[in-house]
Design a protein around this motif. Structure first.
Motif, PDB file in Angstrom:
ATOM      1  N   UNK A  96       1.106  -9.629  -2.428  1.00 46.88           N
ATOM      2  CA  UNK A  96       0.224 -10.779  -2.357  1.00 46.88           C
ATOM      3  C   UNK A  96       0.741 -11.966  -3.136  1.00 46.88           C
ATOM      4  N   UNK A  97      -0.095 -13.005  -3.198  1.00 44.13           N
ATOM      5  CA  UNK A  97       0.297 -14.263  -3.822  1.00 44.13           C
ATOM      6  C   UNK A  97      -0.774 -14.768  -4.778  1.00 44.13           C
ATOM      7  N   UNK A  98      -0.332 -15.497  -5.782  1.00 44.36           N
ATOM      8  CA  UNK A  98      -1.199 -16.212  -6.701  1.00 44.36           C
ATOM      9  C   UNK A  98      -0.536 -17.538  -7.046  1.00 44.36           C
ATOM     10  N   UNK A  99      -1.349 -18.503  -7.431  1.00 45.57           N
ATOM     11  CA  UNK A  99      -0.840 -19.783  -7.895  1.00 45.57           C
ATOM     12  C   UNK A  99      -1.437 -20.087  -9.263  1.00 45.57           C
ATOM     13  N   UNK A 100      -0.583 -20.095 -10.280  1.00 47.25           N
ATOM     14  CA  UNK A 100      -1.011 -20.416 -11.625  1.00 47.25           C
ATOM     15  C   UNK A 100      -0.910 -21.915 -11.868  1.00 47.25           C
TER      16      UNK A 100
END
Length: 116
Positions: free
Chosen positions: A16-20
């Motif tokens: 999956x993906x995350x954006x910090x």
């Protein structure tokens, strides 16, 4: 004085993906380098990625091709786009800003947990 506030961490499945995000405020004019660090349980804090005032980037070998550091000058915000996440990416991620080689500022950290 520079204040850094991270956000965007959370729980995500492998792949999956995350954006910090890291919002900077205060005496930000003199910042010449910003970066993301991470610290996994029981391990040393390590450099993930950096970006200079001129826009040059560097990445740890373990995240090349998966994580991308960027900045939005208008918003004074640093980002870390995290794709193809692995369980090994699980850590507390910290935003860092430097004004020359001596002055350094840290955010409070945001937890990233990758399951499976």
């Amino acid at each position: 004085q520079v204040e850094l506030v991270e956000s965007g961490g959370g729980l995500v499945q492998a792949g999956g993906s995350l954006r910090l995000s890291c919002a900077a405020s205060g005496s930000i004019f003199g910042i010449n380098l910003m970066g993301w660090y991470r610290q996994a349980p029981g391990k040393q804090r390590e450099l993930v990625a950096t970006i200079t005032k001129g826009g040059s980037t560097q990445y740890a070998d373990s995240v090349k091709g998966r994580l991308t550091i960027s900045r939005d000058g208008a918003k004074n915000t640093l980002y870390l786009q995290m794709n193809s996440l692995k369980p090994e990416d699980t850590a507390v991620y910290y935003c860092n800003a430097r004004s020359g080689p001596i002055l350094s500022y840290w955010g409070q950290g945001t937890q990233v947990t990758v399951s499976s």
